[in-house]
Design an enzyme around this catalytic site. Structure first.
Site, short mmCIF file in Angstrom:
data_model
loop_
_atom_site.label_atom_id
_atom_site.label_comp_id
_atom_site.label_asym_id
_atom_site.label_seq_id
_atom_site.Cartn_x
_atom_site.Cartn_y
_atom_site.Cartn_z
N ARG A 198 89.67 -46.00 72.63
CA ARG A 198 88.34 -45.48 72.25
C ARG A 198 87.68 -46.65 71.55
O ARG A 198 88.12 -47.07 70.48
CB ARG A 198 88.46 -44.25 71.34
CG ARG A 198 87.15 -43.83 70.65
CD ARG A 198 86.09 -43.40 71.64
NE ARG A 198 84.89 -42.85 70.97
CZ ARG A 198 83.79 -43.56 70.68
NH1 ARG A 198 83.73 -44.84 71.00
NH2 ARG A 198 82.77 -42.98 70.09
N HIS B 40 83.74 -48.67 67.15
CA HIS B 40 82.43 -48.04 66.96
C HIS B 40 82.29 -47.53 65.53
O HIS B 40 83.24 -47.57 64.75
CB HIS B 40 82.27 -46.87 67.95
CG HIS B 40 83.14 -45.69 67.60
ND1 HIS B 40 84.49 -45.67 67.86
CD2 HIS B 40 82.85 -44.49 67.01
CE1 HIS B 40 85.00 -44.52 67.43
NE2 HIS B 40 84.03 -43.78 66.91
N HIS C 123 79.55 -44.47 63.16
CA HIS C 123 78.53 -43.41 63.26
C HIS C 123 78.15 -42.92 61.88
O HIS C 123 78.82 -43.24 60.89
CB HIS C 123 79.00 -42.24 64.13
CG HIS C 123 80.48 -41.97 64.04
ND1 HIS C 123 81.07 -41.42 62.93
CD2 HIS C 123 81.49 -42.23 64.91
CE1 HIS C 123 82.37 -41.32 63.14
NE2 HIS C 123 82.67 -41.82 64.32
N GLU D 292 84.30 -38.71 59.84
CA GLU D 292 85.22 -38.26 60.90
C GLU D 292 86.58 -37.91 60.31
O GLU D 292 87.19 -38.74 59.65
CB GLU D 292 85.35 -39.37 61.94
CG GLU D 292 86.43 -39.16 62.99
CD GLU D 292 86.43 -40.28 64.04
OE1 GLU D 292 85.35 -40.83 64.33
OE2 GLU D 292 87.51 -40.60 64.55
N HIS E 50 85.65 -48.29 63.33
CA HIS E 50 87.04 -47.94 63.64
C HIS E 50 87.32 -47.92 65.13
O HIS E 50 86.39 -48.00 65.95
CB HIS E 50 87.37 -46.57 63.02
CG HIS E 50 86.39 -45.49 63.39
ND1 HIS E 50 85.21 -45.30 62.70
CD2 HIS E 50 86.40 -44.57 64.38
CE1 HIS E 50 84.55 -44.28 63.24
NE2 HIS E 50 85.24 -43.82 64.27
N GLU F 181 79.22 -37.28 70.04
CA GLU F 181 80.19 -38.33 70.36
C GLU F 181 79.61 -39.33 71.36
O GLU F 181 80.08 -40.46 71.46
CB GLU F 181 81.46 -37.65 70.89
CG GLU F 181 82.54 -38.54 71.42
CD GLU F 181 83.21 -39.43 70.38
OE1 GLU F 181 82.99 -39.21 69.18
OE2 GLU F 181 83.92 -40.36 70.79
N HIS G 151 85.98 -12.03 56.40
CA HIS G 151 86.71 -12.07 57.67
C HIS G 151 88.20 -11.98 57.44
O HIS G 151 88.69 -12.14 56.32
CB HIS G 151 86.37 -13.35 58.45
CG HIS G 151 86.63 -14.63 57.69
ND1 HIS G 151 85.81 -15.07 56.68
CD2 HIS G 151 87.60 -15.57 57.80
CE1 HIS G 151 86.27 -16.22 56.20
NE2 HIS G 151 87.36 -16.54 56.85
MN MN Z 1 84.52 -42.19 65.54
MN MN Z 2 88.77 -18.16 56.40
#
Ligand code: MN
Ligand code: MN
Length: 399
Positions: free
Chosen positions: A106, A109, A111, A115, A154, A177, A337
């Site tokens: 990969r 790059h 961003h 991440e 990275h 992405e 929930h």
């Molecule tokens: Mn990345």
């Molecule tokens: Mn939860």
């Protein structure tokens, strides 16, 4: 012999009457569905085929499967993402599922989003540097995490014998992405005389640079981790805190008859400032107890097994949906929930949050640490029943 729908017809629920709904029980005729329909979808989503009688009102869709997201195929692997474009409720987190075969890269790059990642399969080598020019290179295996802060450059490379598959979590539902800053893309879109000045090299040195982005491409690993780390480390040295973490090796924070949970946030993985997570196992028949999260929306990924979740969205609104391996659930902050194992194998899932810390509030914990007469007045549970409920945040029932 009753058919599948008849077996699951709701029994009379007096609460429906109190809420003014017209139906307490429904006849089998009312539940018939002459079609057309796709039976596999009904099997995977019985709670949508026939919702529990406690469901009511408009609650937005909070389910999306990776199996329906576009797969970007490349030589060397693939990537598929779930962003707010496909899944409108998921405003705080976007997720990417990626496969790299052995050696595949990969591309280098960076961003704007931060991440967080978990290795789901195989082995990978990651590289990153921080703004001080300090190096980090590491080899990861199933159950390991990495974290790259916003803007840190990275790369990820699949190792032998069969590369890797992993899940990436970004702290922005709009992250794509396909719109990251790639080293090849930048160089291809800079005047070559500027490249020459920038690197102090003759223009001829740039004759062979790629003219379009590489993104995922085949490669080879020929050096050991130690060799790569030594070659990459400069005068600034290596990063002071690790950008990786072995989650599967961590002792569970919670272990009950019903399952176990491991929590990871900036308390035990200090670089992970933007994402908190919990890896949860619920055994067959178990229940991740009724709770909510006071600090963030929850983005949940099912690793294996089957689950159902009812989202309680206040003012009488509730919706129950079913989840299978590879599905995402998204639960807005503070909405009540539970997560029930509805299969006959262990249910394993990952809860992630855009927060530096993990937090949840349990209904049992709240009820058992509030004056009992007050709780009795609200719930009409007997004092004997209230005395018998769990006295702490159990996380996974049974205790
Ligand atoms: Mn990345
Ligand atoms: Mn939860």
């Amino acid at each position: 012999m009753k058919n599948r729908v008849e077996e699951r017809l709701p029994v009379g629920n007096p609460n429906n009457e109190r809420r003014g709904e017209s139906v307490t029980t429904i006849s089998p005729e009312s539940a018939t569905d002459p079609g057309p329909k796709y039976s596999v979808a009904s099997e995977l989503a019985p709670s949508s085929e026939l919702p529990p009688s406690t469901d009511r009102g408009d609650v937005p869709n909070f389910w999306f499967p990776y199996s329906r997201s576009h797969k970007r195929m490349q030589e060397g692997g693939w990537a598929r993402q779930i962003t707010v474009n496909d899944f409108p409720i998921s405003t705080t987190i976007a997720g990417v599922n990626m496969r790299l075969i052995a050696g595949a890269i990969r591309e280098l790059h960076w961003h704007q989003a931060s991440e967080w990642a978990i290795m789901l399969y195989g082995n990978a080598r990651i590289t990153v540097i921080d703004p001080q020019g300090r190096t980090f290179v590491d080899d990861l295996t199933e159950g390991d995490l990495w974290y790259f802060p916003s803007g840190y450059p990275h790369s990820i490379q699949g190792l032998g014998p069969d590369g890797c598959e992993f899940l990436l979590i970004f702290d922005d539902g709009k992250f794509s992405e396909n719109e990251t800053f790639l080293i090849s893309d930048w160089m291809a879109h800079t005047p070559v005389e500027v490249l020459s000045k920038n690197f102090g090299l003759p223009i001829s040195a740039f004759e062979n640079i790629p003219q379009k982005e590489l993104y995922i491409f085949p490669g080879k690993i020929t050096k050991s981790l130690e060799e790569d780390l030594k070659a990459a480390t400069g005068p600034a040295g290596q990063v002071p805190e690790s950008f990786s973490y072995s989650l599967y090796k961590q002792q569970p924070n919670v272990s009950t008859q019903g399952g176990e949970a491991r929590v990871v946030d900036s308390n035990n993985f200090p670089v992970s400032k933007a994402i908190a997570a919990a890896l949860v196992t619920v055994h067959p028949g178990g229940l991740r107890e009724m709770h909510w999260h006071p600090n963030a929306d929850e983005w949940l990924y099912v690793i294996s097994g089957k689950a159902r979740i009812t989202l309680f969205a206040a003012v009488g609104k509730a919706r129950t949906m079913d989840f299978n391996a590879g599905d995402i659930a998204y639960i807005p902050q503070s909405m009540g929930h539970y997560i029930e194992n509805t299969g006959d194998t262990d249910l394993r899932f990952l809860e992630t949050f855009r927060s530096s810390y993990y937090a949840s509030i349990s209904l049992s914990d709240w009820m058992s640490h509030t004056p009992p007469e007050l709780v009795e007045a609200h719930t009409h549970l007997s004092s004997k029943s209230l005395a018998a409920i769990p006295k702490k945040q159990v996380v996974i029932m049974p205790e």
